[in-house]
Design a protein around this motif. Structure first.
Motif, PDB file in Angstrom:
ATOM      1  N   UNK A  56       1.340   2.870   4.686  1.00  0.00           N
ATOM      2  CA  UNK A  56       0.345   2.347   3.729  1.00  0.00           C
ATOM      3  C   UNK A  56      -0.923   3.172   3.861  1.00  0.00           C
ATOM      4  N   UNK A  57      -1.391   3.689   2.739  1.00  0.00           N
ATOM      5  CA  UNK A  57      -2.630   4.477   2.709  1.00  0.00           C
ATOM      6  C   UNK A  57      -3.677   3.678   1.958  1.00  0.00           C
ATOM      7  N   UNK A  58      -4.812   3.449   2.602  1.00  0.00           N
ATOM      8  CA  UNK A  58      -5.926   2.732   1.980  1.00  0.00           C
ATOM      9  C   UNK A  58      -7.145   3.640   1.980  1.00  0.00           C
ATOM     10  N   UNK A  59      -7.773   3.801   0.811  1.00  0.00           N
ATOM     11  CA  UNK A  59      -8.921   4.703   0.672  1.00  0.00           C
ATOM     12  C   UNK A  59     -10.086   4.003  -0.006  1.00  0.00           C
ATOM     13  N   UNK A  60     -11.274   4.487   0.314  1.00  0.00           N
ATOM     14  CA  UNK A  60     -12.496   3.948  -0.298  1.00  0.00           C
ATOM     15  C   UNK A  60     -13.360   5.109  -0.766  1.00  0.00           C
ATOM     16  N   UNK A  61     -13.681   5.097  -2.057  1.00  0.00           N
ATOM     17  CA  UNK A  61     -14.582   6.107  -2.610  1.00  0.00           C
ATOM     18  C   UNK A  61     -15.905   5.424  -2.968  1.00  0.00           C
TER      19      UNK A  61
END
Length: 202
Positions: A56-61
């Motif tokens: 699972x990849x979680x990103x925040x921009x």
């Protein structure tokens, strides 16, 4: 006796080596790797599973957060079994080159397992996006405030409207009572008669 001791020592060393080979596989399960994309999105890659693995990849921009999930059997690849940590580091290196870690990433790429069977590939199975905008919450707060504002003036308008009418009725009752008192009572008893007539009329 010496040969038996030597054989025993070789077996123990072999078991120790086997234990060391198994360690990296255990280390890859439940591991988290942090990285940044080309556009400086802050991401976390969480790895779980044993034979069939999930990522699972979680990103925040700056303006949103997004995620995606992958599944596959990289253990089919011999290079992965030898050193899974290098495999996942290679995945992270490839993801760092992208502006968006989940967009157009159908398969997680590595150099180690290019010739492995297709079942070894980590394929994307789900993805999502969450805009980091609190406008909806602000709107809901404004709506409740507006509703409250609409309700309270109506109540305030309603109250003054009822009060004058009550006062008007009271004054009408008093004048009628006084009129009857003047018509039917002696002048000295006008006050008492108007009071009695007021009670009966009120």
């Amino acid at each position: 006796m010496k040969s038996f001791a030597l054989l025993f020592l070789i077996v123990i060393c072999g078991m120790g080596g086997l234990g060391q080979k198994l360690k990296p596989k255990k280390r890859s399960n439940g591991e988290e790797i942090r990285f940044r994309t080309k556009t400086k999105d802050v991401c976390t890659m969480s790895i779980s599973g044993d034979e069939e693995m999930n990522v699972r990849i979680e990103c925040r921009s700056q303006d949103m957060s997004y995620w995606c999930e992958f599944t596959g059997k990289p253990s089919v690849c011999r290079a992965f079994r030898n050193n899974p940590k290098i495999y996942w580091n290679q995945v992270a290196v490839e993801l760092r080159k992208l502006p968006h870690a989940c967009e157009s990433t159908e398969v997680l790429k590595t150099n180690m397992c290019q010739k492995a069977p297709t079942e070894a590939l980590m394929r994307q199975i789900a993805a999502g996006m969450e805009p980091e905008d609190l406008a909806d919450e602000d709107e809901s707060v404004e709506q409740t405030d507006t509703r409250g504002a609409e309700k309270s003036p109506a109540d305030e308008v309603g109250k003054p409207l009822t009060k004058p009418s009550q006062h008007g009725q009271g004054s009408e009752n008093e004048t009628e009572a006084m009129k009857l008192a003047r018509e039917h009572c002696w002048e000295s008893l006008h006050g008492v008669c108007s009071y009695v007539f007021g009670i009966f009329r009120g």
